[in-house]
Design an enzyme around this catalytic site. Structure first.
Site, short mmCIF file in Angstrom:
data_model
loop_
_atom_site.label_atom_id
_atom_site.label_comp_id
_atom_site.label_asym_id
_atom_site.label_seq_id
_atom_site.Cartn_x
_atom_site.Cartn_y
_atom_site.Cartn_z
N ASP A 189 -10.46 10.73 26.77
CA ASP A 189 -10.04 9.35 26.52
C ASP A 189 -8.94 9.34 25.46
O ASP A 189 -8.88 10.23 24.62
CB ASP A 189 -11.21 8.52 25.98
N ARG A 191 -4.73 10.02 33.41
CA ARG A 191 -5.32 8.72 33.77
C ARG A 191 -4.46 7.67 33.06
O ARG A 191 -4.48 7.59 31.83
CB ARG A 191 -6.76 8.61 33.28
P1 FDA Z 1 -6.23 -6.74 32.71
O1 FDA Z 1 -7.07 -6.63 31.52
O2 FDA Z 1 -4.94 -7.42 32.67
O3 FDA Z 1 -7.06 -7.19 33.95
C1 FDA Z 1 -6.59 -7.43 35.26
C2 FDA Z 1 -7.68 -8.10 36.08
O4 FDA Z 1 -8.80 -7.22 36.20
C3 FDA Z 1 -8.27 -9.34 35.42
O5 FDA Z 1 -7.54 -10.47 35.76
C4 FDA Z 1 -9.68 -9.35 35.96
O6 FDA Z 1 -9.69 -9.84 37.26
C5 FDA Z 1 -10.02 -7.89 36.00
N1 FDA Z 1 -10.62 -7.41 34.73
C6 FDA Z 1 -9.99 -6.67 33.79
N2 FDA Z 1 -10.79 -6.38 32.76
C7 FDA Z 1 -11.95 -6.97 33.03
C8 FDA Z 1 -13.17 -7.05 32.34
N3 FDA Z 1 -13.33 -6.47 31.13
N4 FDA Z 1 -14.16 -7.72 32.93
C9 FDA Z 1 -14.00 -8.31 34.14
N5 FDA Z 1 -12.86 -8.27 34.84
C10 FDA Z 1 -11.85 -7.64 34.30
N6 FDA Z 1 -8.20 2.35 27.34
C11 FDA Z 1 -7.85 3.17 26.34
O7 FDA Z 1 -7.21 2.72 25.40
N7 FDA Z 1 -8.20 4.49 26.37
C12 FDA Z 1 -8.89 5.03 27.41
O8 FDA Z 1 -9.16 6.23 27.39
C13 FDA Z 1 -9.26 4.16 28.48
N8 FDA Z 1 -9.96 4.64 29.53
C14 FDA Z 1 -10.17 3.83 30.62
C15 FDA Z 1 -10.76 4.35 31.77
C16 FDA Z 1 -10.86 3.57 32.90
C17 FDA Z 1 -11.48 4.14 34.14
C18 FDA Z 1 -10.38 2.22 32.89
C19 FDA Z 1 -10.46 1.34 34.11
C20 FDA Z 1 -9.86 1.68 31.74
C21 FDA Z 1 -9.76 2.47 30.60
N9 FDA Z 1 -9.23 1.95 29.43
C22 FDA Z 1 -8.90 2.81 28.41
C23 FDA Z 1 -9.09 0.49 29.24
C24 FDA Z 1 -7.71 -0.01 29.59
O9 FDA Z 1 -6.79 0.41 28.63
C25 FDA Z 1 -7.69 -1.56 29.64
O10 FDA Z 1 -8.04 -2.05 28.38
C26 FDA Z 1 -8.63 -2.16 30.68
O11 FDA Z 1 -8.62 -1.41 31.86
C27 FDA Z 1 -8.19 -3.60 31.02
O12 FDA Z 1 -6.89 -3.60 31.54
P2 FDA Z 1 -6.53 -3.81 33.11
O13 FDA Z 1 -5.47 -2.83 33.46
O14 FDA Z 1 -7.75 -3.71 33.92
O15 FDA Z 1 -5.81 -5.21 33.19
#
Ligand code: FDA
Length: 303
Positions: A130, A180
């Site tokens: 991570d 990732r």
């Molecule tokens: P965004 O937050 O803009 O969400 C897009 C859409 O997805 C939303 O409109 C909603 O529909 C849905 N959604 C998103 N988050 C949601 C939630 N919490 N609950 C419900 N629905 C939600 N970060 C980091 O700094 N270091 C790391 O090592 C990792 N590792 C990691 C692994 C994996 C497998 C994932 C999926 C994410 C991470 N992250 C992470 C977290 C990442 O940086 C980020 O904070 C989250 O994925 C939220 O961003 P989105 O890209 O999903 O977009």
């Protein structure tokens, strides 16, 4: 405003104690955390596997400040790796270097990382790392560079929101890194990170294209429909099929979409956090989405 309150809440030990000892809060946390025990994470992984979805086991805990906590984390990861192999699960493990002692004793952290990587490799289990807050990024990149030379299958999380990331990836290019790509979950100052949704998405897209050209087996950790659609187009433009890259999701988020992608032939993996130190993880998920905070508060209020 909500974000600022959550950042405050994440760093408040008294509130943390009150929340984590509250049985209703613990139950509500279950939506995003498989459980406090490895066994529960393994059951969640097996359930996802039965639907064609892989998993990533993540022992909760970060910023470990003493070596006894570090020893516990290393032992848990070794146990998780053994259990994954023994049960034949389609699962990786994901570690935080701060859990392995990065900020306490770097030498111990390197030894712990190598120990986990060696054991996992012997058992045929892949390891992901991570990415944590920006103060740890330079050292995490250095440690990854060393680890990926001996263990090229190691995957590193890279944060699209950080201004430095495109240059960091250029320096990793000779390794053809397994990455990732995520937006980034930590509150960072404007000098360090893009703040606007549009800017972060634009950098995510640029990096997606970059990974199809220079990376190996890219993974996209996002729930964002626009970025998922972009990755599919970018893959097609690079001549890659749906099995040549991966979508990764967080446990409890967008289960419908996970299944739809699998049904369309994509590789999908879900990051399953487990362990007792779930409070900082949960506050980050609430900061991302006020609906999650509302869900949690409703559960606490018994509604
Ligand atoms: P965004 O937050 O803009 O969400 C897009 C859409 O997805 C939303 O409109 C909603 O529909 C849905 N959604 C998103 N988050 C949601 C939630 N919490 N609950 C419900 N629905 C939600 N970060 C980091 O700094 N270091 C790391 O090592 C990792 N590792 C990691 C692994 C994996 C497998 C994932 C999926 C994410 C991470 N992250 C992470 C977290 C990442 O940086 C980020 O904070 C989250 O994925 C939220 O961003 P989105 O890209 O999903 O977009």
């Amino acid at each position: 405003m909500v974000n600022r309150v959550l950042v405050w809440a994440a760093a408040n030990p008294k509130l943390q104690q009150q929340v984590t000892e509250n049985p209703i809060a613990r139950r509500a946390a279950h939506r995003f955390v498989a459980g406090e025990q490895l066994q529960e994470a393994l059951e969640a992984a097996a359930e996802l596997n039965s639907h064609g979805i892989g998993s990533i086991l993540d022992l909760l805990g970060e910023g470990v400040e003493d070596l006894s906590g570090v020893g516990h984390a290393v032992a848990e990861y070794e146990e998780a790796t053994q259990a994954i192999a023994a049960r034949g699960l389609n699962s990786t493990i994901s570690i935080k270097l701060s859990q392995l002692g990065q900020t306490v004793d770097r030498g111990a952290c390197v030894a712990n990382l190598n120990r986990i990587l060696d054991r996992a490799q012997a058992l045929g289990v892949l390891v992901e790392v991570d990415m944590e807050d920006s103060s740890l990024v330079p050292d995490t990149l250095d440690l990854f560079r060393e680890a990926a030379t001996a263990h090229p299958q190691t995957r590193l999380a890279i944060q699209a929101m950080l201004r430095r990331t495109p240059l960091d990836l250029e320096t990793l290019a000779p390794l053809k890194p397994r990455v990732r790509l995520v937006k980034g979950a930590y509150a960072e100052p404007i000098q360090v990170a893009h703040q606007g949704k549009a800017e972060i998405r634009a950098q995510f897209k640029y990096l997606t294209d970059w990974l199809f050209r220079h990376g190996s087996d890219p993974a996209f950790g996002t729930h964002d429909d626009e970025l998922i659609a972009y990755a599919r187009r970018s893959a097609a433009a690079a001549g890659r099929g749906p099995q040549e890259f991966e979508f990764q999701f967080l446990y409890g988020i967008r289960r419908d979409l996970q299944q739809r992608l699998v049904d369309q032939g994509h590789r999908v993996r879900v990051y399953i956090p487990f362990g007792s130190a779930w409070y900082p993880y949960l506050t980050r998920r609430m900061a991302e989405r006020p609906a999650n905070l509302a869900f949690f508060l409703r559960a606490l209020a018994g509604r």
